[in-house]
Scaffold this motif. Structure first.
Motif, PDB file in Angstrom:
ATOM      1  N   GLN A 171      -2.498   9.094  22.171  1.00  0.00           N
ATOM      2  CA  GLN A 171      -2.371  10.353  23.426  1.00  0.00           C
ATOM      3  C   GLN A 171      -3.601  10.986  23.986  1.00  0.00           C
ATOM      4  OE1 GLN A 171       0.958  11.643  19.881  1.00  0.00           O
ATOM      5  NE2 GLN A 171       1.875  11.998  22.593  1.00  0.00           N
ATOM      6  N   GLN A 172      -4.922  10.742  23.324  1.00  0.00           N
ATOM      7  CA  GLN A 172      -6.139  11.385  23.413  1.00  0.00           C
ATOM      8  C   GLN A 172      -6.927  10.971  25.205  1.00  0.00           C
ATOM      9  OE1 GLN A 172      -8.972  11.201  20.329  1.00  0.00           O
ATOM     10  NE2 GLN A 172      -8.958   8.598  20.287  1.00  0.00           N
ATOM     11  N   LYS A 173      -5.797  10.359  25.199  1.00  0.00           N
ATOM     12  CA  LYS A 173      -6.064   9.751  27.105  1.00  0.00           C
ATOM     13  C   LYS A 173      -6.492  10.920  27.278  1.00  0.00           C
ATOM     14  CE  LYS A 173      -5.449   4.947  26.601  1.00  0.00           C
ATOM     15  NZ  LYS A 173      -4.743   4.037  27.308  1.00  0.00           N
ATOM     16  N   ASN A 174      -5.293  11.714  28.295  1.00  0.00           N
ATOM     17  CA  ASN A 174      -5.216  12.730  28.626  1.00  0.00           C
ATOM     18  C   ASN A 174      -6.500  13.673  28.198  1.00  0.00           C
ATOM     19  OD1 ASN A 174      -3.291  11.325  30.289  1.00  0.00           O
ATOM     20  ND2 ASN A 174      -1.791  13.009  29.837  1.00  0.00           N
ATOM     21  N   LEU A 175      -6.753  13.432  27.006  1.00  0.00           N
ATOM     22  CA  LEU A 175      -7.893  14.639  26.743  1.00  0.00           C
ATOM     23  C   LEU A 175      -9.420  14.483  27.166  1.00  0.00           C
ATOM     24  CD1 LEU A 175      -8.485  17.719  24.289  1.00  0.00           C
ATOM     25  CD2 LEU A 175      -8.554  15.433  22.906  1.00  0.00           C
ATOM     26  N   ILE A 176      -9.228  12.614  26.890  1.00  0.00           N
ATOM     27  CA  ILE A 176     -10.587  12.223  27.586  1.00  0.00           C
ATOM     28  C   ILE A 176     -11.215  12.427  29.032  1.00  0.00           C
ATOM     29  CG2 ILE A 176     -11.834   9.871  28.091  1.00  0.00           C
ATOM     30  CD1 ILE A 176     -10.505   9.128  24.793  1.00  0.00           C
TER      31      ILE A 176
ATOM     32  N   CYS B  28     -11.369  10.586  17.940  1.00  0.00           N
ATOM     33  CA  CYS B  28     -10.866  10.389  16.874  1.00  0.00           C
ATOM     34  C   CYS B  28     -11.255   8.924  16.212  1.00  0.00           C
ATOM     35  CB  CYS B  28      -9.344  11.098  16.387  1.00  0.00           C
ATOM     36  SG  CYS B  28      -8.970  10.932  14.314  1.00  0.00           S
ATOM     37  N   ASP B  29     -11.253   7.896  16.520  1.00  0.00           N
ATOM     38  CA  ASP B  29     -10.595   6.651  16.764  1.00  0.00           C
ATOM     39  C   ASP B  29     -12.299   6.021  16.337  1.00  0.00           C
ATOM     40  OD1 ASP B  29      -9.423   4.299  15.857  1.00  0.00           O
ATOM     41  OD2 ASP B  29      -9.173   3.600  18.249  1.00  0.00           O
ATOM     42  N   PHE B  30     -13.062   6.534  16.659  1.00  0.00           N
ATOM     43  CA  PHE B  30     -13.973   5.717  16.781  1.00  0.00           C
ATOM     44  C   PHE B  30     -15.042   5.944  15.526  1.00  0.00           C
ATOM     45  CE2 PHE B  30     -14.731   5.588  21.415  1.00  0.00           C
ATOM     46  CZ  PHE B  30     -13.294   5.107  21.730  1.00  0.00           C
TER      47      PHE B  30
ATOM     48  N   ILE C  34     -14.782  16.989  20.236  1.00  0.00           N
ATOM     49  CA  ILE C  34     -14.319  16.955  19.220  1.00  0.00           C
ATOM     50  C   ILE C  34     -12.881  16.348  18.538  1.00  0.00           C
ATOM     51  CG2 ILE C  34     -15.049  16.456  16.534  1.00  0.00           C
ATOM     52  CD1 ILE C  34     -17.793  17.789  16.874  1.00  0.00           C
ATOM     53  N   SER C  35     -12.548  14.705  19.097  1.00  0.00           N
ATOM     54  CA  SER C  35     -11.274  14.910  18.296  1.00  0.00           C
ATOM     55  C   SER C  35     -10.751  14.894  17.153  1.00  0.00           C
ATOM     56  CB  SER C  35     -10.614  13.878  20.037  1.00  0.00           C
ATOM     57  OG  SER C  35      -9.358  13.683  19.206  1.00  0.00           O
TER      58      SER C  35
END
Length: 103
Positions: free
Chosen positions: A63-68, A82-84, A53-54
């Motif tokens: 910046q959460q792309k690498n985390l994804i 986080c964005d959705f 859960i971001s």
């Protein structure tokens, strides 16, 4: 399915803060990492995770792309970005728009 353990990915600069000590004391597995880390570094931090859960702030959303990508590589079954969380009009949030246009 019972929740076995909770983990929190904490930035290195925040690792020694009192709030983090409270998380540790309440049973959280504290893992050190940063959104700017490489996918390989984040894979190590996320190893064993089932759900991510971001909870980053709005300015860090791109910046959460690498985390994804890291979550996908370790086999996370669910990633909540986080964005959705809230709907919005087209043009308000770029990442939301890019996902919606690919559906």
């Amino acid at each position: 399915m019972l929740l076995q353990r909770l983990a929190a990915l904490i930035r290195p600069a925040s690792a020694e803060k009192p709030d983090i000590a409270q998380l540790r004391a309440s049973g959280f597995d504290i893992r050190i990492g940063d959104l700017n880390d490489s996918v390989d570094q984040l894979i190590e931090a996320l190893n064993g995770a089932d759900i991510v859960i971001s909870t980053i702030d709005a300015f860090a959303i791109p910046q959460q792309k690498n985390l994804i990508h890291a979550a996908k590589k370790v086999g996370v079954s669910r990633f909540v970005p986080c964005d959705f969380g809230t709907p919005g009009s087209k043009g308000v949030r770029d990442l939301y728009d890019s996902v919606r246009s690919s559906v």
